[in-house]
Design an enzyme around this catalytic site. Structure first.
Site, PDB file in Angstrom:
ATOM      1  N   LYS A  95      74.598  53.611  55.831  1.00 50.06           N
ATOM      2  CA  LYS A  95      74.034  54.789  56.753  1.00 50.06           C
ATOM      3  C   LYS A  95      73.105  55.553  55.124  1.00 50.06           C
ATOM      4  O   LYS A  95      71.797  55.964  55.980  1.00 50.06           O
ATOM      5  CB  LYS A  95      74.564  56.007  57.364  1.00 50.06           C
ATOM      6  CG  LYS A  95      75.211  55.672  58.233  1.00 50.06           C
ATOM      7  CD  LYS A  95      74.969  55.813  59.093  1.00 50.06           C
ATOM      8  CE  LYS A  95      75.596  55.293  60.595  1.00 50.06           C
ATOM      9  NZ  LYS A  95      74.408  55.478  62.473  1.00 50.06           N
ATOM     10  N   ARG A 124      86.616  54.878  64.329  1.00 48.76           N
ATOM     11  CA  ARG A 124      85.732  54.653  64.744  1.00 48.76           C
ATOM     12  C   ARG A 124      84.680  53.828  64.846  1.00 48.76           C
ATOM     13  O   ARG A 124      83.386  55.062  65.209  1.00 48.76           O
ATOM     14  CB  ARG A 124      85.674  55.252  66.657  1.00 48.76           C
ATOM     15  CG  ARG A 124      85.092  54.671  67.275  1.00 48.76           C
ATOM     16  CD  ARG A 124      83.264  54.737  67.455  1.00 48.76           C
ATOM     17  NE  ARG A 124      82.254  55.882  68.106  1.00 48.76           N
ATOM     18  CZ  ARG A 124      81.453  55.612  67.586  1.00 48.76           C
ATOM     19  NH1 ARG A 124      80.832  54.293  66.370  1.00 48.76           N
ATOM     20  NH2 ARG A 124      80.237  56.337  67.704  1.00 48.76           N
ATOM     21  N   TYR A 181      72.581  47.305  57.877  1.00 48.69           N
ATOM     22  CA  TYR A 181      73.418  48.229  58.685  1.00 48.69           C
ATOM     23  C   TYR A 181      73.327  47.039  60.447  1.00 48.69           C
ATOM     24  O   TYR A 181      73.661  46.806  60.278  1.00 48.69           O
ATOM     25  CB  TYR A 181      72.368  48.908  58.586  1.00 48.69           C
ATOM     26  CG  TYR A 181      72.760  50.323  60.107  1.00 48.69           C
ATOM     27  CD1 TYR A 181      73.592  51.012  60.210  1.00 48.69           C
ATOM     28  CD2 TYR A 181      71.541  50.623  60.730  1.00 48.69           C
ATOM     29  CE1 TYR A 181      73.855  52.556  61.067  1.00 48.69           C
ATOM     30  CE2 TYR A 181      71.468  51.831  62.127  1.00 48.69           C
ATOM     31  CZ  TYR A 181      73.160  52.545  61.891  1.00 48.69           C
ATOM     32  OH  TYR A 181      72.905  53.090  62.515  1.00 48.69           O
ATOM     33  N   ASP A 201      76.671  62.508  63.378  1.00 48.49           N
ATOM     34  CA  ASP A 201      75.562  61.853  63.621  1.00 48.49           C
ATOM     35  C   ASP A 201      75.519  61.160  64.805  1.00 48.49           C
ATOM     36  O   ASP A 201      74.193  60.873  65.595  1.00 48.49           O
ATOM     37  CB  ASP A 201      75.875  60.673  62.548  1.00 48.49           C
ATOM     38  CG  ASP A 201      74.372  59.668  62.748  1.00 48.49           C
ATOM     39  OD1 ASP A 201      73.709  60.000  62.940  1.00 48.49           O
ATOM     40  OD2 ASP A 201      75.119  58.397  62.614  1.00 48.49           O
ATOM     41  N   ASP A 202      76.565  60.595  65.432  1.00 50.71           N
ATOM     42  CA  ASP A 202      77.329  60.113  66.513  1.00 50.71           C
ATOM     43  C   ASP A 202      76.550  61.088  67.762  1.00 50.71           C
ATOM     44  O   ASP A 202      76.385  60.422  68.338  1.00 50.71           O
ATOM     45  CB  ASP A 202      78.187  59.820  67.037  1.00 50.71           C
ATOM     46  CG  ASP A 202      78.958  58.621  65.746  1.00 50.71           C
ATOM     47  OD1 ASP A 202      78.455  57.585  65.680  1.00 50.71           O
ATOM     48  OD2 ASP A 202      79.460  59.622  64.449  1.00 50.71           O
ATOM     49  N   ASN A 248      77.386  49.612  69.920  1.00 47.02           N
ATOM     50  CA  ASN A 248      76.831  48.259  68.596  1.00 47.02           C
ATOM     51  C   ASN A 248      78.134  47.571  68.468  1.00 47.02           C
ATOM     52  O   ASN A 248      78.815  48.584  69.129  1.00 47.02           O
ATOM     53  CB  ASN A 248      76.094  49.115  66.902  1.00 47.02           C
ATOM     54  CG  ASN A 248      74.939  49.796  67.787  1.00 47.02           C
ATOM     55  OD1 ASN A 248      74.082  49.103  67.688  1.00 47.02           O
ATOM     56  ND2 ASN A 248      74.769  51.903  67.291  1.00 47.02           N
ATOM     57  N   GLU A 264      80.766  60.676  60.603  1.00 45.38           N
ATOM     58  CA  GLU A 264      80.351  59.914  60.979  1.00 45.38           C
ATOM     59  C   GLU A 264      81.458  58.971  61.568  1.00 45.38           C
ATOM     60  O   GLU A 264      81.773  59.204  60.945  1.00 45.38           O
ATOM     61  CB  GLU A 264      78.807  58.606  59.978  1.00 45.38           C
ATOM     62  CG  GLU A 264      78.915  57.319  60.418  1.00 45.38           C
ATOM     63  CD  GLU A 264      77.924  57.609  61.110  1.00 45.38           C
ATOM     64  OE1 GLU A 264      76.890  58.573  60.833  1.00 45.38           O
ATOM     65  OE2 GLU A 264      77.758  57.037  62.419  1.00 45.38           O
ATOM     66  N   ASP A 265      81.049  58.112  62.601  1.00 46.92           N
ATOM     67  CA  ASP A 265      82.451  57.361  63.627  1.00 46.92           C
ATOM     68  C   ASP A 265      83.471  57.671  63.097  1.00 46.92           C
ATOM     69  O   ASP A 265      84.589  57.233  62.609  1.00 46.92           O
ATOM     70  CB  ASP A 265      81.981  56.057  62.526  1.00 46.92           C
ATOM     71  CG  ASP A 265      80.423  54.723  63.322  1.00 46.92           C
ATOM     72  OD1 ASP A 265      79.797  56.116  63.982  1.00 46.92           O
ATOM     73  OD2 ASP A 265      80.541  53.943  63.099  1.00 46.92           O
TER      74      ASP A 265
HETATM   75  N1  LIG Z   1      72.467  53.455  69.586  1.00 47.21           N
HETATM   76  C1  LIG Z   1      73.337  54.535  68.485  1.00 47.21           C
HETATM   77  O1  LIG Z   1      72.112  54.865  67.830  1.00 47.21           O
HETATM   78  C2  LIG Z   1      74.378  54.602  68.586  1.00 47.21           C
HETATM   79  C3  LIG Z   1      75.247  54.269  69.354  1.00 47.21           C
HETATM   80  N2  LIG Z   1      76.475  54.006  69.538  1.00 47.21           N
HETATM   81  C4  LIG Z   1      77.369  53.211  70.096  1.00 47.21           C
HETATM   82  O2  LIG Z   1      77.840  54.170  71.332  1.00 47.21           O
HETATM   83  C5  LIG Z   1      79.058  53.215  71.122  1.00 47.21           C
HETATM   84  C6  LIG Z   1      80.489  54.150  71.991  1.00 47.21           C
HETATM   85  O3  LIG Z   1      80.633  55.225  71.046  1.00 47.21           O
HETATM   86  P1  LIG Z   1      81.446  56.806  71.308  1.00 47.21           P
HETATM   87  O4  LIG Z   1      81.261  57.553  72.395  1.00 47.21           O
HETATM   88  O5  LIG Z   1      81.816  57.333  69.734  1.00 47.21           O
HETATM   89  O6  LIG Z   1      82.844  56.040  72.144  1.00 47.21           O
HETATM   90  P2  LIG Z   1      83.668  55.880  72.686  1.00 47.21           P
HETATM   91  O7  LIG Z   1      85.525  54.853  72.517  1.00 47.21           O
HETATM   92  O8  LIG Z   1      84.342  57.471  72.500  1.00 47.21           O
HETATM   93  O9  LIG Z   1      83.168  55.676  74.257  1.00 47.21           O
HETATM   94  C7  LIG Z   1      83.612  54.619  75.136  1.00 47.21           C
HETATM   95  C8  LIG Z   1      83.321  55.371  76.377  1.00 47.21           C
HETATM   96  O10 LIG Z   1      83.052  54.346  77.222  1.00 47.21           O
HETATM   97  C9  LIG Z   1      83.310  54.781  78.276  1.00 47.21           C
HETATM   98  N3  LIG Z   1      84.253  52.881  78.319  1.00 47.21           N
HETATM   99  C10 LIG Z   1      84.735  51.830  78.556  1.00 47.21           C
HETATM  100  N4  LIG Z   1      85.533  51.000  78.971  1.00 47.21           N
HETATM  101  C11 LIG Z   1      84.499  51.520  80.027  1.00 47.21           C
HETATM  102  C12 LIG Z   1      84.233  50.469  81.316  1.00 47.21           C
HETATM  103  N5  LIG Z   1      84.852  49.313  81.277  1.00 47.21           N
HETATM  104  N6  LIG Z   1      83.059  51.159  82.702  1.00 47.21           N
HETATM  105  C13 LIG Z   1      82.619  52.502  82.212  1.00 47.21           C
HETATM  106  N7  LIG Z   1      82.993  52.612  80.597  1.00 47.21           N
HETATM  107  C14 LIG Z   1      83.875  52.734  79.910  1.00 47.21           C
HETATM  108  C15 LIG Z   1      85.119  55.170  77.619  1.00 47.21           C
HETATM  109  O11 LIG Z   1      85.720  55.419  78.540  1.00 47.21           O
HETATM  110  C16 LIG Z   1      84.338  56.063  77.083  1.00 47.21           C
HETATM  111  O12 LIG Z   1      83.272  57.527  77.436  1.00 47.21           O
HETATM  112  C17 LIG Z   1      79.430  52.604  70.611  1.00 47.21           C
HETATM  113  O13 LIG Z   1      79.512  50.857  70.188  1.00 47.21           O
HETATM  114  C18 LIG Z   1      78.889  52.671  69.661  1.00 47.21           C
HETATM  115  O14 LIG Z   1      78.270  52.279  68.174  1.00 47.21           O
HETATM  116  C19 LIG Z   1      76.901  55.444  68.842  1.00 47.21           C
HETATM  117  C20 LIG Z   1      76.351  56.114  67.803  1.00 47.21           C
HETATM  118  C21 LIG Z   1      75.026  55.692  67.853  1.00 47.21           C
HETATM  119  C1  LIG Z   2      74.677  53.774  65.283  1.00 42.77           C
HETATM  120  C2  LIG Z   2      76.484  54.720  64.991  1.00 42.77           C
HETATM  121  O1  LIG Z   2      75.988  55.399  63.968  1.00 42.77           O
HETATM  122  C3  LIG Z   2      77.168  53.574  65.992  1.00 42.77           C
HETATM  123  O2  LIG Z   2      76.952  53.034  66.414  1.00 42.77           O
HETATM  124  O3  LIG Z   2      78.092  54.909  65.874  1.00 42.77           O
HETATM  125 MG   LIG Z   3      77.723  55.938  63.997  1.00 48.18          MG
END
Ligand SMILES: NC(=O)C1=CN([C@@H]2O[C@H](COP(=O)(O)OP(=O)(O)OC[C@H]3O[C@@H](n4cnc5c(N)ncnc54)[C@H](O)[C@@H]3O)[C@@H](O)[C@H]2O)C=CC1
Ligand SMILES: CC(=O)C(=O)O
Ligand SMILES: [Mg+2]
Length: 542
Positions: A150, A132, A78, A244-245, A391, A221-222
């Site tokens: 997952k 994504r 993962y 999930d996200d 991540n 997912e993603d």
């Molecule tokens: N810890 C966890 O369980 C999870 C973590 N994630 C992580 O969250 C991250 C984002 O995922 P999503 O929301 O789906 O992606 P996304 O691409 O839709 O969102 C990214 C956001 O960050 C903003 N952004 C980009 N560059 C920026 C900057 N320079 N300054 C400020 N904001 C900026 C974008 O405008 C957008 O709103 C990924 O890295 C993903 O792996 C996602 C799901 C679960």
């Molecule tokens: C953890 C997860 O679902 C993500 O980073 O997209």
């Molecule tokens: Mg995810």
């Protein structure tokens, strides 16, 4: 042990009557051998490939090794290493291990799904369209390992049977040129479809899934953010599915936030109603978490408006305000109406304006939480809550050791990908891992067992509350915000119990047998249903 041929027992040792197996092989510890082989690999990707081969050769042994060594192995299957596996999947591909449904199958999706070997026994599918993957962008058909990873967590963490799990990658093309130009790329060579074509595909896919696998739960997912929200809205009351996200991340971060706010409040006395939460990143994950937090605040008696005012969101253009032109649909709800100065674009300026108690990173921007940012948070809060949740690790907003150093150890920290404990001025600090992996196995298990028609908001919320309440006294006194990963099976069972109860309250449970069971009896039942690997069954053919 069930063996096909007679064995000779000498001095308590088992010796097979065959020349194909070394005589004393069965008397050795296969798990230790696997661990030694795994540890001899130098890179994460080599370890991933090794584990993948082990799973093919001997799934029971693979899951035994995984269950006994979660802290070491989950980061390979993962995040973070699964990110490398996805990025390189076309090049490391060894064998079929998931279901590909391509845009070229449109009109014939049902026939494709029927090729899956475990058919009606299937209970859970993790479905990605690869658009994504983690924060790594559009990886197209290379996204399959995220579904596999997952599902390994479902199997290890919740005790779902491996034969119930269906990893799916929707191959809809990719907008990433380098894959389209790569002769080894395993996906269809075209750009992603426009919305209308994709909608038609997704509708056919979901209908065919329900017909082919009537008892199955779909975890999206993603998917890229617009589509993540779009298909959740389109399908969430029609099919047994969740995203999930958006929902899993919302649920897991609410849980860690509640435990963090309690810790911070014991130092500062700040009640939940006075928390100000700044989201750096306003995509599917950021907005999913913000919605889960506000929903919880309203449960606590705040009005919807008061709850929403606790939240500030930031995207690549800065603080999101309602007067900004062309705001995407999912950003509108949290856009601030109480700021009308010049656009605030630097994180330092935004923090100085908002004075947040918590800073949550879901931005994919590596090191966005600079020393200045972290020190400013520490100057505003005796116990700053800082969650860099992006991540994999290579995109994390701040490393744990820096966060500890720059806050003099006062930070309350959880990251999306794992970090090791840090020693600072003689004291050892343990980070939390704020990752939906703590939540989706339990949501899935509870949904499957209760045969819930839909996954309701209350099921997701109750999962979060159950996780928040799952810390042991030892974990609380160590100031952890999430439980230790080694306990994930028990935790998933407790989350499943909460999810089943919420399904009953919402009247979506089609299996009504559980309604008459006490919590204790139901928890025993859930635990008894959890699949256990047994590598003793691995050599029946000797
Ligand atoms: N810890 C966890 O369980 C999870 C973590 N994630 C992580 O969250 C991250 C984002 O995922 P999503 O929301 O789906 O992606 P996304 O691409 O839709 O969102 C990214 C956001 O960050 C903003 N952004 C980009 N560059 C920026 C900057 N320079 N300054 C400020 N904001 C900026 C974008 O405008 C957008 O709103 C990924 O890295 C993903 O792996 C996602 C799901 C679960
Ligand atoms: C953890 C997860 O679902 C993500 O980073 O997209
Ligand atoms: Mg995810």
């Amino acid at each position: 042990m069930s063996l096909g041929l007679p064995l000779v027992a000498t001095n308590g040792h088992v010796v097979p009557l065959t020349t194909r197996i070394p005589p004393y092989f069965l008397n050795t510890d296969h798990r230790q051998r696997c661990l030694a082989q795994l540890r001899s690999k130098h890179t994460g990707l080599e370890k991933y490939i090794y584990l993948n081969g082990l799973k093919e050769r001997d799934p029971n042994l693979f899951y035994e090794v995984l269950l006994g060594n979660m802290l070491e192995i989950i980061p390979i299957l993962y995040t973070p290493t699964v990110g490398d596996a996805c990025s390189n999947y076309s090049h490391i591909w060894r064998r079929p291990e998931g279901l590909y449904v391509s845009i070229e199958h449109k009109g014939h999706i049902r026939q494709v799904l029927h090729t899956w070997p475990t058919g009606l026994a299937s209970r859970i599918a993790v479905v990605t369209d690869g658009s994504r993957i983690l924060g790594l962008g559009d990886l197209g058909a290379n996204g399959l390992p995220i579904s596999i990873g997952k599902l390994d967590l479902y199997i290890a963490g919740a005790g779902i049977k491996p034969t119930s799990a269906v990893p799916i990658c929707l191959d809809l093309g990719t907008n990433t040129e380098k894959f389209l130009e790569d002769p080894l790329y395993i996906g269809v060579r075209r750009k992603r479809p426009a919305t209308a074509e994709m909608d038609e595909f997704m509708k056919e896919f979901m209908e065919a899934m329900k017909e082919t696998f009537p008892q199955l739960l779909v975890q999206f997912e993603d998917f890229s953010t617009d589509n993540a929200f779009r298909y959740l809205e389109m399908f969430k009351t029609q099919y047994r599915c969740f995203n999930d996200d958006i929902q899993g991340t919302g649920s897991v971060v609410l849980s860690g936030f509640l435990n963090s706010a309690r810790l911070a409040s014991s130092a500062t006395g700040t009640p939940l109603s006075e928390q100000r939460i700044l989201f750096f990143g306003a995509g599917s994950a950021g907005i999913g978490v913000a919605k889960q937090l506000t929903s919880f605040f309203t449960l606590q008696g705040m009005s919807e408006d008061e709850a929403r005012k606790r939240i500030y969101t930031v995207d690549s253009k800065g603080l999101i305000t309602a007067d900004r032109k062309g705001l995407q649909e999912h950003k509108i709800y949290f856009a601030r109406t109480d700021y009308d100065g010049p656009a605030l674009t630097s994180l330092i300026d935004i923090i100085q304006y908002v004075k947040p108690t918590a800073l949550l990173g879901l931005s994919t921007i590596r090191n966005a939480f600079t020393e200045d940012v972290v020190r400013l948070m520490a100057s505003l809060n005796a116990r700053p809550i800082i969650f860099p949740l992006s991540n994999p690790v290579s995109l994390c907003e701040v490393d744990y050791s820096d966060a500890i150093k720059w806050t003099n150890g006062t930070v309350i920290f959880a990251s999306g990908s794992p970090y090791k404990a840090v020693k600072f001025e003689g004291k050892v600090y343990e980070p939390g891992q704020g990752n939906n992996m703590y939540i989706f196995p339990g949501i899935g298990l509870g949904t499957i067992l209760s045969e819930a028609r839909h996954v309701t908001d209350a099921m997701v919320e109750q999962a979060s509350i159950a996780l928040a309440g799952s810390l042991t006294d030892e974990e609380e006194s160590s100031e952890l915000v999430y439980p230790r990963l080694a306990r994930i099976r028990d935790i998933s069972a407790n989350i499943a119990l909460a999810v089943i109860r919420a399904a009953q309250t919402d009247n979506v449970d089609e299996n009504v047998l559980f309604r008459n069971l006490t919590d204790e009896a139901l928890l025993d039942y859930i635990k008894a249903k959890q699949w256990q690997p047994c590598s003793a069954h691995s050599y029946p053919h000797l």
